[in-house]
Design an enzyme around this catalytic site. Structure first.
Site, short mmCIF file in Angstrom:
data_model
loop_
_atom_site.label_atom_id
_atom_site.label_comp_id
_atom_site.label_asym_id
_atom_site.label_seq_id
_atom_site.Cartn_x
_atom_site.Cartn_y
_atom_site.Cartn_z
N VAL A 36 0.83 -1.20 0.00
CA VAL A 36 0.00 0.00 0.00
C VAL A 36 0.86 1.25 0.00
CG1 VAL A 36 -1.72 1.33 1.30
CG2 VAL A 36 -1.96 -1.15 1.09
N ARG A 90 14.79 -3.13 8.35
CA ARG A 90 15.12 -4.03 7.23
C ARG A 90 15.15 -3.30 5.89
NH1 ARG A 90 11.39 -7.06 8.27
NH2 ARG A 90 9.85 -6.42 6.72
N ARG A 133 -9.63 3.85 14.03
CA ARG A 133 -10.92 4.00 13.34
C ARG A 133 -12.11 4.19 14.27
NH1 ARG A 133 -9.74 -0.97 9.20
NH2 ARG A 133 -8.23 0.11 7.87
N CYS A 163 -10.77 -1.34 3.70
CA CYS A 163 -10.95 -1.31 2.24
C CYS A 163 -12.35 -1.75 1.82
CB CYS A 163 -9.89 -2.18 1.57
SG CYS A 163 -9.69 -3.82 2.27
N GLN A 173 -13.18 -11.05 -1.15
CA GLN A 173 -12.04 -10.15 -1.04
C GLN A 173 -10.75 -10.76 -1.57
OE1 GLN A 173 -13.99 -8.39 3.05
NE2 GLN A 173 -11.82 -8.01 2.75
N GLY A 190 -5.50 -7.85 -0.31
CA GLY A 190 -5.94 -7.25 0.95
C GLY A 190 -5.13 -7.74 2.13
N ARG A 245 -12.35 -14.63 1.73
CA ARG A 245 -11.15 -14.45 0.92
C ARG A 245 -11.26 -15.35 -0.31
NH1 ARG A 245 -8.27 -10.17 1.67
NH2 ARG A 245 -7.70 -10.65 3.83
N HIS A 287 -11.78 -6.12 -4.64
CA HIS A 287 -12.79 -6.71 -3.76
C HIS A 287 -14.17 -6.61 -4.40
CE1 HIS A 287 -9.81 -7.18 -0.79
NE2 HIS A 287 -10.16 -6.27 0.08
N ASN A 301 -9.09 -2.64 -4.31
CA ASN A 301 -8.93 -2.49 -2.86
C ASN A 301 -7.62 -1.82 -2.46
OD1 ASN A 301 -8.18 -5.28 -3.89
ND2 ASN A 301 -7.07 -5.28 -1.95
#
Length: 332
Positions: free
Chosen positions: A16, A41, A103, A132, A159, A163, A232, A239, A310
């Site tokens: 993302v 990393r 959220r 999403c 989905q 995701g 899934r 999605h 998504n």
């Protein structure tokens, strides 16, 4: 004169995070300076943005405090957001976070700009980007709720593995080679998994709970009756959702279609046979809706099929749109 902004991207090397950088550049967000942050990393890697090279910084409190920012966009997981979003916010910048950490915090706006941009007023430097699957649903449900008043929603989602990040995509790729899954609890290749995130005591998964609670918050209606089943599927990106809605007011098919055609960021496929699929929406920022039909089993109901990318609208694009809306509201 258009102002340029200093932006931090936290989780810049992830799926993302990379897409947020891509969308920022596509949409012409005026970036004067960019600070990409990631784990130790990835520190030291070079990211190319707008024909300039930027070195990835390790996400530490010391490194954050070395600079000042206008905005910080996060895609680094709830634990990281819980620790570092307040640190960025205290520097005076506005954080837009993609994780679930903020959220449902009553002091944090949960925003889909086309639906509830007014919720941005009075924020405390942290703004949450919804889940999403919730984003694409409320983009369609918001205008319908405003016009007809929704009384009940039944979500069934299909989905994509993206995701679940890069590891989810690798499970699908490796499954085709006969290798066992590492990210998912069951094989995803040629299979469906009716579990997204962990199970709760009531038998729902955390993903299903997210959709229920987030929809109520975004639509500003805690009385909404909502149930959800999230699945899934072996699709890389995009999605899909089957949504059944009951309304308080009488609806007509034409009225629903006209309302959706007027909705911002929504593409309506009016011909039932011209339904949208994940491949149709891949790489697009719009939310697609088709298979719109009245539900004859209830007094006032509709069935919808909703599809969106998504990673773009469900994460990166919605985040950038929030930043754009904040800039617009500031008048700069």
């Amino acid at each position: 004169m258009k102002k340029s902004y200093t932006i931090a991207v936290v989780g810049a090397t992830g799926l993302v995070g990379r897409k947020m950088l891509e969308v920022m550049q596509e949409r012409g967000l005026a970036v004067d300076n960019l600070y990409p942050f990631a784990s130790a990393r990835s520190a030291g890697k070079v990211i190319r943005y707008d024909n300039r090279d930027f070195t990835v910084l390790e996400l530490t409190e010391e490194n954050v405090k070395k600079h000042s920012y206008d905005f910080a966009v996060f895609s680094a997981g709830g634990e990281t957001s819980g620790t570092f979003a307040p640190i960025f916010a205290k520097t005076g910048c506005v954080v837009v976070d993609n994780s679930s950490r903020w959220r449902m915090d009553n002091s944090v706006p949960l925003v889909v700009p086309e639906v509830n941009a007014d919720a941005l007023a009075g924020h405390n430097n942290i703004i949450a980007n919804p889940n999403c699957s919730t984003i694409q649903a409320v983009a369609v449900l918001g205008p319908l709720h405003k016009k007809y008043g929704i009384s009940r929603i039944v979500y069934s989602t299909y989905q994509a593995v993206s995701g679940a990040g890069i590891a989810g995509c690798e499970d699908l790729e490796n499954g085709a080679k006969g290798l066992p899954p590492k990210k998912f609890t069951r094989p995803i290749y040629a299979n469906l998994i009716p579990q997204i995130d962990v199970f709760l005591e009531n038998g729902y998964t955390k993903e299903e709970e997210k959709m229920i609670l987030e929809t109520r918050k975004i639509l500003a209606d805690e009385g909404l009756r909502i149930t959800a089943t999230t699945v899934r599927v072996p699709v890389f990106n995009g999605h899909s959702e089957s949504v059944n809605i009951e309304f308080k007011k009488p609806v007509t098919l034409q009225g629903v279609l006209e309302t959706l055609k007027a909705a911002k960021g929504v593409v309506v496929k009016e011909n039932p046979a011209d339904f949208p699929t994940p491949l149709d929406c891949s790489g697009r920022d719009e939310v697609f809706v088709g298979r719109v039909r009245l539900d004859s089993s209830v007094k006032s109901g509709v069935n919808l099929w909703i599809v969106a990318d998504n990673i773009r609208k469900g994460a990166a694009t919605n985040t950038v749109q929030i930043v754009e809306e904040l800039i617009r509201r500031s008048g700069t």
